[in-house]
Design a protein around this motif. Structure first.
Motif, short mmCIF file in Angstrom:
data_model
loop_
_atom_site.label_atom_id
_atom_site.label_comp_id
_atom_site.label_asym_id
_atom_site.label_seq_id
_atom_site.Cartn_x
_atom_site.Cartn_y
_atom_site.Cartn_z
N TYR A 154 -48.40 0.48 65.71
CA TYR A 154 -47.26 0.00 66.50
C TYR A 154 -47.24 0.65 67.88
O TYR A 154 -46.70 0.09 68.83
CB TYR A 154 -45.93 0.25 65.77
N TYR A 155 -47.82 1.83 68.02
CA TYR A 155 -47.81 2.55 69.29
C TYR A 155 -49.04 2.25 70.13
O TYR A 155 -49.24 2.86 71.19
CB TYR A 155 -47.67 4.05 69.05
N GLU A 156 -49.88 1.32 69.68
CA GLU A 156 -51.03 0.85 70.46
C GLU A 156 -51.02 -0.68 70.47
O GLU A 156 -51.83 -1.33 69.80
CB GLU A 156 -52.34 1.38 69.86
N PRO A 157 -50.09 -1.27 71.21
CA PRO A 157 -49.90 -2.73 71.15
C PRO A 157 -51.11 -3.53 71.58
O PRO A 157 -51.25 -4.70 71.18
CB PRO A 157 -48.71 -2.96 72.09
N ALA A 158 -51.99 -2.95 72.37
CA ALA A 158 -53.20 -3.66 72.79
C ALA A 158 -54.40 -3.27 71.93
O ALA A 158 -55.54 -3.62 72.26
CB ALA A 158 -53.49 -3.36 74.26
N GLY A 159 -54.14 -2.59 70.83
CA GLY A 159 -55.22 -2.11 69.98
C GLY A 159 -55.76 -3.17 69.04
O GLY A 159 -55.45 -4.36 69.15
N LEU A 160 -56.54 -2.74 68.07
CA LEU A 160 -57.19 -3.63 67.13
C LEU A 160 -56.18 -4.39 66.29
O LEU A 160 -55.11 -3.87 65.96
CB LEU A 160 -58.12 -2.82 66.22
N ASP A 161 -56.53 -5.60 65.91
CA ASP A 161 -55.69 -6.41 65.03
C ASP A 161 -55.73 -5.85 63.62
O ASP A 161 -56.81 -5.51 63.10
CB ASP A 161 -56.20 -7.86 65.04
N LEU B 268 -41.27 6.16 53.57
CA LEU B 268 -42.67 6.34 53.95
C LEU B 268 -42.93 5.32 55.05
O LEU B 268 -42.99 4.11 54.80
CB LEU B 268 -43.59 6.13 52.75
N VAL B 269 -43.07 5.80 56.27
CA VAL B 269 -43.19 4.92 57.44
C VAL B 269 -44.66 4.80 57.82
O VAL B 269 -45.29 5.78 58.22
CB VAL B 269 -42.37 5.47 58.62
N THR B 270 -45.21 3.61 57.70
CA THR B 270 -46.59 3.40 58.10
C THR B 270 -46.67 3.28 59.62
O THR B 270 -45.66 3.20 60.31
CB THR B 270 -47.17 2.13 57.46
N SER B 271 -47.89 3.21 60.12
CA SER B 271 -48.11 3.08 61.56
C SER B 271 -48.37 1.64 61.96
O SER B 271 -48.79 1.37 63.09
CB SER B 271 -49.30 3.96 61.98
#
Length: 320
Positions: free
Chosen positions: A259-266, A85-88
């Motif tokens: 992981y696919y939005e590196p500049a996204g919310l913490d 089960l791979v989380t994001s």
């Protein structure tokens, strides 16, 4: 095909901008957790009851109730000895777990989380993808990766009743039917209304809180974990932090929520703001992870990246 899918994107975008979701049942359920014991049961009695029910359900491998195909309404048939089960979560970045993940019999992902360009860390196979009604538009926008090459992937879509109703007025449900008609090999399933109600009861049973009264919306992670427990004999969860992670006096370096939005919310800021929110509807990410940790004490669930295991339950000093 492109024009049609673009039209669906437009329709769903209108839905998100034109409808305010207030007081709607938005949670799913699992027959796996129909507890018969009362709140007066001892923890030992409750755990034994849970294990017995799990054993019974594991023998029912013919089909899974509550997950129905979009056109012919047939139940989902799926069983896996081992699942990843791979989380994001941003914790997956730099993990190098991709080969390990792809070795599992089944790989489960959520919403529009991509694999292309991230294979080294998250793998490239997808057996099951669980998608929220609010993520359908993003899935369609990424259709070249997520749909066009996914004829061997099962999709389970969930959403509140007004989005998924089958009387012609459920916009998301209608668009999923059209999508299936245009891509007949796509394996599209939806959560039944009854199943959604049972998952509300599951949340209340596990937390003592009424989801709606506490202004809570269960996350796709909650749904995915519960579904995985019906499908998988062993679940390896990748990228999920323990429930006390964000409250640690010496917290780990922050990571993005996706992981696919590196500049996204913490991630931790997101979790804490939702957990502490009292006005409006919020996910209870940390509360959910406490439940997952408890399930892992009873069932074959293991956590990686970060690697952790739930602490054993401490008995009261007066216990004999």
């Amino acid at each position: 095909m492109e024009t049609f899918l673009s039209w669906i994107c437009y329709q769903i975008e209108c839905l998100h901008h034109g409808i305010i979701l207030i007081g709607v049942v938005s949670v799913l359920t699992s027959l796996l957790f129909l507890y018969n014991s009362s709140f007066t049961d001892t923890p030992e009695d409750q755990m034994q009851s849970d294990i017995q029910q799990m054993d019974v359900l594991q023998q029912q491998t013919s089909h899974l109730e509550g997950y129905n195909s979009i056109i012919d309404h047939k139940p989902l048939r799926m069983r896996c000895k081992s699942c990843a089960l791979v989380t994001s979560s941003g914790h997956m970045t730099g993990s190098g777990r991709g080969v390990e993940i792809d070795r599992k019999e089944c790989v489960i992902r959520m919403n529009d989380a991509p694999t292309r360009g991230y294979q080294k860390d998250v793998g490239q196979r997808t057996t099951l993808r669980v998608v929220a009604h609010s993520s359908v538009q993003r899935v369609l926008r990424n259709r070249h990766e997520l749909l066009n090459s996914s004829q061997n992937t099962f999709f389970i879509f969930w959403g509140p009743g007004n989005h998924m109703r089958q009387d012609g007025k459920g916009l998301v449900y209608n668009n999923l039917r059209l999508l299936k008609q245009m891509m007949p090999k796509l394996q599209v399933y939806v959560i039944s209304g009854l199943k959604m109600l049972h998952f509300d009861e599951l949340f209340k049973k596990e937390t003592g809180k009424d989801r709606k009264k506490s202004n809570s919306w269960l996350s796709t992670g909650w749904f995915t974990m519960a579904i995985a427990m019906e499908i998988c004999d062993r679940i390896n969860v990748y990228g999920m932090i323990p429930p006390d992670f964000c409250n640690s006096p010496s917290p780990e370096p922050s990571v993005p929520y996706h992981y696919y939005e590196p500049a996204g919310l913490d991630e931790c800021k997101m979790y804490l703001s939702h957990e502490r929110g009292r006005h409006g509807s919020h996910h209870r990410f940390i509360t959910e992870k406490r439940v997952f940790a408890n399930w892992a004490r009873m069932f074959n669930i293991h956590f990686y990246q970060p690697d952790w295991r739930p602490a054993p339950v401490t008995k009261n000093s007066t216990d004999s």
